[in-house]
Scaffold this active site. Structure first.
Site, PDB file in Angstrom:
ATOM      1  N   CYS A  79       0.863  -1.185   0.000  1.00  0.00           N
ATOM      2  CA  CYS A  79       0.000   0.000   0.000  1.00  0.00           C
ATOM      3  C   CYS A  79       0.899   1.235   0.000  1.00  0.00           C
ATOM      4  O   CYS A  79       1.672   1.425   0.951  1.00  0.00           O
ATOM      5  CB  CYS A  79      -0.892  -0.010   1.250  1.00  0.00           C
ATOM      6  SG  CYS A  79      -1.962   1.447   1.339  1.00  0.00           S
ATOM      7  N   HIS A 169      -2.721  -4.182 -10.595  1.00  0.00           N
ATOM      8  CA  HIS A 169      -3.415  -3.005 -11.129  1.00  0.00           C
ATOM      9  C   HIS A 169      -3.723  -3.193 -12.615  1.00  0.00           C
ATOM     10  O   HIS A 169      -2.912  -3.762 -13.352  1.00  0.00           O
ATOM     11  CB  HIS A 169      -2.547  -1.755 -10.970  1.00  0.00           C
ATOM     12  CG  HIS A 169      -2.283  -1.398  -9.536  1.00  0.00           C
ATOM     13  ND1 HIS A 169      -3.083  -0.535  -8.816  1.00  0.00           N
ATOM     14  CD2 HIS A 169      -1.313  -1.819  -8.674  1.00  0.00           C
ATOM     15  CE1 HIS A 169      -2.615  -0.436  -7.578  1.00  0.00           C
ATOM     16  NE2 HIS A 169      -1.553  -1.205  -7.465  1.00  0.00           N
ATOM     17  N   GLU A 224     -10.534   0.638  -5.873  1.00  0.00           N
ATOM     18  CA  GLU A 224      -9.549  -0.254  -5.273  1.00  0.00           C
ATOM     19  C   GLU A 224     -10.112  -1.633  -4.947  1.00  0.00           C
ATOM     20  O   GLU A 224     -11.263  -1.760  -4.486  1.00  0.00           O
ATOM     21  CB  GLU A 224      -9.010   0.345  -3.961  1.00  0.00           C
ATOM     22  CG  GLU A 224      -8.001   1.443  -4.176  1.00  0.00           C
ATOM     23  CD  GLU A 224      -7.195   1.707  -2.928  1.00  0.00           C
ATOM     24  OE1 GLU A 224      -6.856   0.742  -2.213  1.00  0.00           O
ATOM     25  OE2 GLU A 224      -6.910   2.883  -2.663  1.00  0.00           O
ATOM     26  N   CYS A 233      -4.635   6.351  -4.287  1.00  0.00           N
ATOM     27  CA  CYS A 233      -4.023   5.015  -4.294  1.00  0.00           C
ATOM     28  C   CYS A 233      -2.582   5.181  -4.756  1.00  0.00           C
ATOM     29  O   CYS A 233      -2.343   5.496  -5.925  1.00  0.00           O
ATOM     30  CB  CYS A 233      -4.796   4.088  -5.232  1.00  0.00           C
ATOM     31  SG  CYS A 233      -4.116   2.426  -5.307  1.00  0.00           S
ATOM     32  N   GLY A 236      -1.348   2.568  -7.120  1.00  0.00           N
ATOM     33  CA  GLY A 236      -2.059   2.804  -8.390  1.00  0.00           C
ATOM     34  C   GLY A 236      -1.456   3.946  -9.177  1.00  0.00           C
ATOM     35  O   GLY A 236      -1.316   3.859 -10.410  1.00  0.00           O
TER      36      GLY A 236
HETATM   37  N1  LIG Z   1      -6.560  -1.970  -2.082  1.00  0.00           N
HETATM   38  C1  LIG Z   1      -5.165  -2.291  -2.427  1.00  0.00           C
HETATM   39  C2  LIG Z   1      -4.253  -2.052  -1.210  1.00  0.00           C
HETATM   40  C3  LIG Z   1      -4.158  -0.575  -0.857  1.00  0.00           C
HETATM   41  C4  LIG Z   1      -3.473   0.183  -1.963  1.00  0.00           C
HETATM   42  C5  LIG Z   1      -3.640   1.697  -1.948  1.00  0.00           C
HETATM   43  N2  LIG Z   1      -4.437   2.253  -0.901  1.00  0.00           N
HETATM   44  C6  LIG Z   1      -2.295   2.394  -2.054  1.00  0.00           C
HETATM   45  O1  LIG Z   1      -2.145   3.507  -1.533  1.00  0.00           O
HETATM   46  O2  LIG Z   1      -1.391   1.811  -2.710  1.00  0.00           O
HETATM   47  C7  LIG Z   1      -5.077  -3.776  -2.841  1.00  0.00           C
HETATM   48  O3  LIG Z   1      -5.922  -4.589  -2.410  1.00  0.00           O
HETATM   49  O4  LIG Z   1      -4.133  -4.099  -3.586  1.00  0.00           O
END
Ligand SMILES: N[C@H](CCC[C@H](N)C(=O)O)C(=O)O
Length: 290
Positions: A79, A169, A224, A233, A236
């Site tokens: 994350c 992604h 997400e 994100c 992302g």
């Molecule tokens: N929901 C994402 C994890 C959090 C990623 C995001 N909040 C960031 O800042 O990179 C997943 O399941 O891969």
């Protein structure tokens, strides 16, 4: 009789992507289970947040280990906004500590550096471009990489480029009929789940929708995996810059405007690592009764 336990936590946010942080460095087992994380992240019945993040004891000589539960209780590999918040939280707690922290994650060793201006610059490591390793079942189009592969979802044929930053992604800059995307016009709640749970993505997927403003400036919105539409994100933003370079649309150093604010992303040619720079702010502390 089970006795309720209390867990001290701190709430931090990075561009509105908000997390409950727990200093768990005294024991290997997280103090909050993935089931409890769902309740704790609930914005009416709990503290509220996009996830719960733990600083756990060090493994193989790094400073400490990070684990995260999404607000649906699933555990992602990494994350980006969260690791900036965790680095700031640990530095705040320890009073000083190293400017650069080495953190063991399920995406490998990730290195955030706390900058003088309060921002955090994170070496996010190299992107993973091999389609089956993202993972996706979409047909590779450039060697083993999936670039602008057609995916039918929400009644349209989208062109998807798939990149892993440790977590998966799928990025779209437009549809197969050549039209670009106006991100503010998207109904993410309606279309997001059709990507997240699409059979083309065996581990589900984070989906980024991108609008090019210039070769060094884009605007994005994100649905997400395990958290829905968030304000930002970090992984992302890294993945979409890699995708934009692969598609020939943008340069390697790019400002990414997310709903919660901007991140500066650079996919460095010399080491193939992606660097993300952005804020991480404390909000409040508290104690949870579980
Ligand atoms: N929901 C994402 C994890 C959090 C990623 C995001 N909040 C960031 O800042 O990179 C997943 O399941 O891969």
């Amino acid at each position: 009789m089970t006795t309720a336990s209390t867990v001290e936590f701190a709430k931090y946010q990075g561009l509105g992507n908000d997390f409950i942080l727990v200093d768990n460095r005294h024991q290997k087992e997280p103090l909050i289970t993935s089931e409890q994380a769902k309740q704790v992240c609930d914005r009416n019945f709990g503290v509220g947040g996009d996830g719960v993040i733990f600083a756990l004891p060090s493994e193989n000589g790094v400073d400490y280990t990070m684990r995260i539960f999404n607000s649906d209780g699933s555990e992602p590999e990494m994350c980006g906004n969260g690791i900036r918040c965790l680095a700031r939280f640990v530095a705040d707690k320890d009073g000083s500590g190293p400017v650069t922290q080495r953190i063991h994650t399920l995406a490998g060793v990730i290195q955030p550096s706390l900058l003088q201006d309060g921002q955090v610059c994170v070496d996010m490591g190299p992107p993973i471009l091999d389609g089956p390793k993202v993972p996706t079942t979409l047909e590779p189009t450039q060697g083993s990489t999936v670039v602008q592969a057609k995916l039918n979802a929400a009644g349209k044929d989208w062109l998807m480029t798939c990149v892993s930053m440790g977590n998966p992604h799928a990025i779209t800059y437009g549809t197969a009929d050549g039209s670009s995307i106006k991100v503010d016009e998207l109904d993410l709640a309606a279309i997001g789940p059709e990507f997240e749970k699409n059979t083309a993505f065996p581990a589900r997927i984070n989906t980024e929708f991108v609008e090019v403003l210039s070769r060094s400036h884009v605007k994005m919105r994100v649905w997400e995996r395990g958290a829905g539409a968030t304000l930002a994100c970090g992984t992302g933003a890294c993945a979409l810059v890699v995708a934009g370079v692969l598609e020939g649309r943008i340069d390697r150093n790019c400002r990414v405007d997310l709903p919660g604010g901007p991140l500066q992303i650079e996919w460095r040619e010399e080491d193939n690592h992606v660097y993300m720079t952005g804020p991480a702010e404390p909000v409040f502390t508290g104690s949870l009764r579980l």
